[in-house]
Design a protein around this motif. Structure first.
Motif: not given
Length: 262
Positions: A54-56, A110-112, A173-175
């Motif tokens: 993935g990507k950060v 989009k952010v997971d 998605p979650v924080l």
């Protein structure tokens, strides 16, 4: 997997200065560091990318000097960095800050997983991360001490509390807000630092994100600081010198009686 880490550049705790007019921190020209808990969040993100791909991306809100904090995160190994910077953001409390960061996250698409440090060392409120999740309408888990598994759209973590820990599963998605014990942040490498210095960091202003201007800055901050002051230094205590513990106790009782404490 798309991972975003929200970081904050904070004043060096030995160099804090306050604007007497607004009762807000003066950041320009003050030595600053990356919030230590946010470094743990960056490290957690990098470990997730190494394990699952993935990507950060690093996201921050602050003055232009905050670019230095973002470059440090890039030097640690993050892929991209974005800075929200505009006079309209100035003086924001935790609620106004979370409004701005949530708007930036919406613009990113989009952010997971969103990662934050458990709190910033300048405010110590631990509010911004949970508030971002509320604005976005997504799940949140605070005080995460371990990320044990990521399976399709479900993440499993251990949450630290006073009597031990809880194992929690959440839909993405979650924080997540992380604690210091989750890991030991890596040091930036020379190669990473050189790469970070060449990296272009986009700056998004209030016009680049969809957000209510009235919810930003001092106007959008329900928290009002009435006064900031340095507490008076405490007078050093007395040491009762005696040959035996019984004699020292007697001297202590006499002293307490003399000052009318007992």
């Amino acid at each position: 997997m798309d991972i975003v880490v929200c970081v904050k550049q904070v004043p060096d705790t030995t160099e804090v200065k306050i604007d007497p007019e607004t009762n807000t921190l003066i950041r320009q020209g003050v030595p600053s560091i990356v919030n230590p808990f946010d470094k743990n969040a960056v490290e957690a993100a990098l470990q997730l990318r190494e394990k699952y791909g993935g990507k950060v991306t690093i996201l921050s809100m602050g003055p232009l000097q905050s670019k230095e904090a973002l470059k440090e995160c890039l030097a640690m190994g993050a892929d991209e960095a974005i800075l929200l910077s505009d006079r309209a953001f100035g003086g924001s409390d935790t609620l106004a800050t979370s409004h701005a960061l949530a708007a930036g996250l919406r613009k990113m698409g989009k952010v997971d997983i969103i990662l934050c440090g458990k709190q910033a060392i300048d405010g110590d409120t631990a509010q911004v991360g949970p508030e971002i999740a509320e604005h976005l309408g997504i799940a949140q888990v605070t005080y995460v001490s371990k990320i044990t598994a990521v399976d399709e759209q479900v993440i499993r973590v251990e949450r630290e509390h006073e009597e031990g820990y809880e194992v929690i599963e959440a839909q993405m998605p979650v924080l997540l807000t992380v604690v210091k014990s989750i890991n030991e942040p890596r040091y930036p490498t020379v190669k990473g630092t050189m790469k970070a210095n060449r990296k272009e960091i986009p700056i998004w202003t209030v016009d680049d994100v969809e957000v209510d201007r009235d919810a930003l800055g001092l106007k959008g901050s329900p928290t009002q600081v009435r006064r900031i002051f340095t507490p008076e230094r405490r007078v050093q205590g007395e040491i009762m010198q005696a040959d035996t513990a019984r004699e020292a106790a007697a001297l202590l009782v006499k002293r307490l009686v003399d000052v009318k404490i007992i």
